[in-house]
Design an enzyme around this catalytic site. Structure first.
Site, mmCIF file in Angstrom:
data_model
loop_
_atom_site.group_PDB
_atom_site.id
_atom_site.type_symbol
_atom_site.label_atom_id
_atom_site.label_comp_id
_atom_site.label_asym_id
_atom_site.label_seq_id
_atom_site.Cartn_x
_atom_site.Cartn_y
_atom_site.Cartn_z
ATOM 1 N N SER A 84 43.865 40.820 37.584
ATOM 2 C CA SER A 84 45.085 40.451 38.310
ATOM 3 C C SER A 84 46.062 39.604 37.483
ATOM 4 C CB SER A 84 44.746 39.746 39.629
ATOM 5 O OG SER A 84 44.051 40.619 40.481
ATOM 6 N N TRP A 140 45.956 52.001 32.442
ATOM 7 C CA TRP A 140 46.671 52.741 33.495
ATOM 8 C C TRP A 140 45.724 53.299 34.550
ATOM 9 C CZ3 TRP A 140 50.540 56.196 30.199
ATOM 10 C CH2 TRP A 140 51.451 55.357 29.547
ATOM 11 N N LYS A 141 44.440 53.215 34.305
ATOM 12 C CA LYS A 141 43.435 53.755 35.228
ATOM 13 C C LYS A 141 43.779 55.214 35.560
ATOM 14 C CE LYS A 141 42.843 49.146 37.097
ATOM 15 N NZ LYS A 141 41.910 48.347 37.848
ATOM 16 N N GLU A 187 36.200 40.281 32.312
ATOM 17 C CA GLU A 187 36.914 40.678 33.528
ATOM 18 C C GLU A 187 36.030 40.383 34.742
ATOM 19 O OE1 GLU A 187 40.153 43.768 32.776
ATOM 20 O OE2 GLU A 187 38.308 44.879 33.065
ATOM 21 N N GLY A 234 45.646 45.746 34.361
ATOM 22 C CA GLY A 234 45.567 46.994 35.113
ATOM 23 C C GLY A 234 46.871 47.273 35.834
ATOM 24 N N GLY A 235 46.902 46.987 37.135
ATOM 25 C CA GLY A 235 48.049 47.327 37.990
ATOM 26 C C GLY A 235 49.399 46.939 37.413
HETATM 27 C C1 PEP Z 1 41.667 46.283 34.789
HETATM 28 O O1 PEP Z 1 41.792 47.405 35.230
HETATM 29 O O2 PEP Z 1 41.007 46.104 33.759
HETATM 30 C C2 PEP Z 1 42.295 45.161 35.493
HETATM 31 C C3 PEP Z 1 42.150 43.955 35.018
HETATM 32 O O3 PEP Z 1 43.014 45.474 36.625
HETATM 33 P P1 PEP Z 1 44.061 44.503 37.394
HETATM 34 O O4 PEP Z 1 44.931 43.883 36.349
HETATM 35 O O5 PEP Z 1 44.812 45.425 38.304
HETATM 36 O O6 PEP Z 1 43.258 43.478 38.119
#
Ligand code: PEP
Length: 251
Positions: A214, A11-12, A168, A235-236
């Site tokens: 993503s 969730w950051k 990542e 993440g998002g």
């Molecule tokens: C993350 O925060 O680890 C991530 C992969 O973010 P996102 O999915 O938004 O790229």
């Protein structure tokens, strides 16, 4: 290979308590948990005690986004891995690229965090990955290998089973650019081969390696379909119940 699939939602620095409650509530009601699948929620630390209550008997697990490389003591403002474990965290992230960048966390610091998390009784999800410049200049393999070797050097071999890796690529995080399933699999296979050199074939086959960058409902199935991809760090898209559920249902 019998590895469990782990789908973690990072969730950051998002969600107030009522928003987090609504999201967990929707996940609890809409999500069909499947055998062999673990869904992990990674909220901001002040929400962890709520998560313990909200996820009780739901099949959902939760964890922390970071923690100190020290187990406890005079480290004002840092998060004790012992406290996180006592609050019910099953997992903690170590070395997310945003932490490595914003807080200048080195490979040695990330390795110390992973070691402290595991010694406190949690599984550590260690994030590794390269920038676009590193990929374009051909330095990405060495960078990822060094990030991984630092962790396996710091953590006692008897505890290696508690390490989860997350590849990542930094150029894919929050940018909408996803590594193609083939690009991701190429790196995951390289990581699996490195793990085989470090810990032998049996343990290397048992180590979960997640992909993050993503991920959305639309691309999750293709990514999860790769041989060496054992789950996702999202993440998002983990902030929206319907999108996160469609990612999980892709398993
Ligand atoms: C993350 O925060 O680890 C991530 C992969 O973010 P996102 O999915 O938004 O790229």
């Amino acid at each position: 290979m019998g590895r469990k699939c782990i789908i973690a939602g990072n969730w950051k620095m998002n969600l107030l308590p009522d928003q987090a409650f609504d999201l967990v509530d929707e996940l609890k009601h809409e999500l069909k948990m499947k055998p062999g699948l673990e869904v992990v929620l990674l909220p901001q630390a002040p929400l962890l005690t709520f998560l313990a209550e909200w996820t009780a008997e739901s099949g959902l697990t939760f964890g922390a986004q970071t923690s100190s490389g020290h187990r406890e003591g005079a480290h004002t403002g840092d998060l004790s891995p012992e406290l996180l474990q006592a609050l019910g965290c099953r997992y903690a992230l170590a070395g997310h690229s945003e932490r490595r960048q914003d807080h200048h966390e080195s490979d040695a610091e990330v390795a110390a965090q992973a070691k402290a998390q595991i010694e406190a009784g949690m599984r550590s999800i260690v994030c590794v990955g390269e920038t676009l410049a590193e990929r374009e200049s051909g330095q990405h393999i060495e960078k990822i290998q060094n990030q991984i070797k630092a962790v396996y050097t710091a953590v006692e071999p008897s505890l290696w089973g508690e390490i989860v890796l997350a590849y990542e690529p930094i150029w894919a995080i929050g940018t909408g650019k996803t590594a193609s399933p083939e690009q991701a699999e190429e790196i995951h296979k390289m990581i699996r081969n490195l793990l085989e050199e470090i810990q032998g074939i049996q343990m290397s086959q048992a180590t979960p390696i997640l992909y993050g960058g993503s991920v959305k409902g639309a691309n999750a199935a293709d990514i999860l379909g790769q041989t060496d991809i054992d789950g996702l760090l999202v993440g998002g898209a983990s902030l929206k119940a319907d999108e996160f559920i469609s990612i999980i249902q892709a398993y």
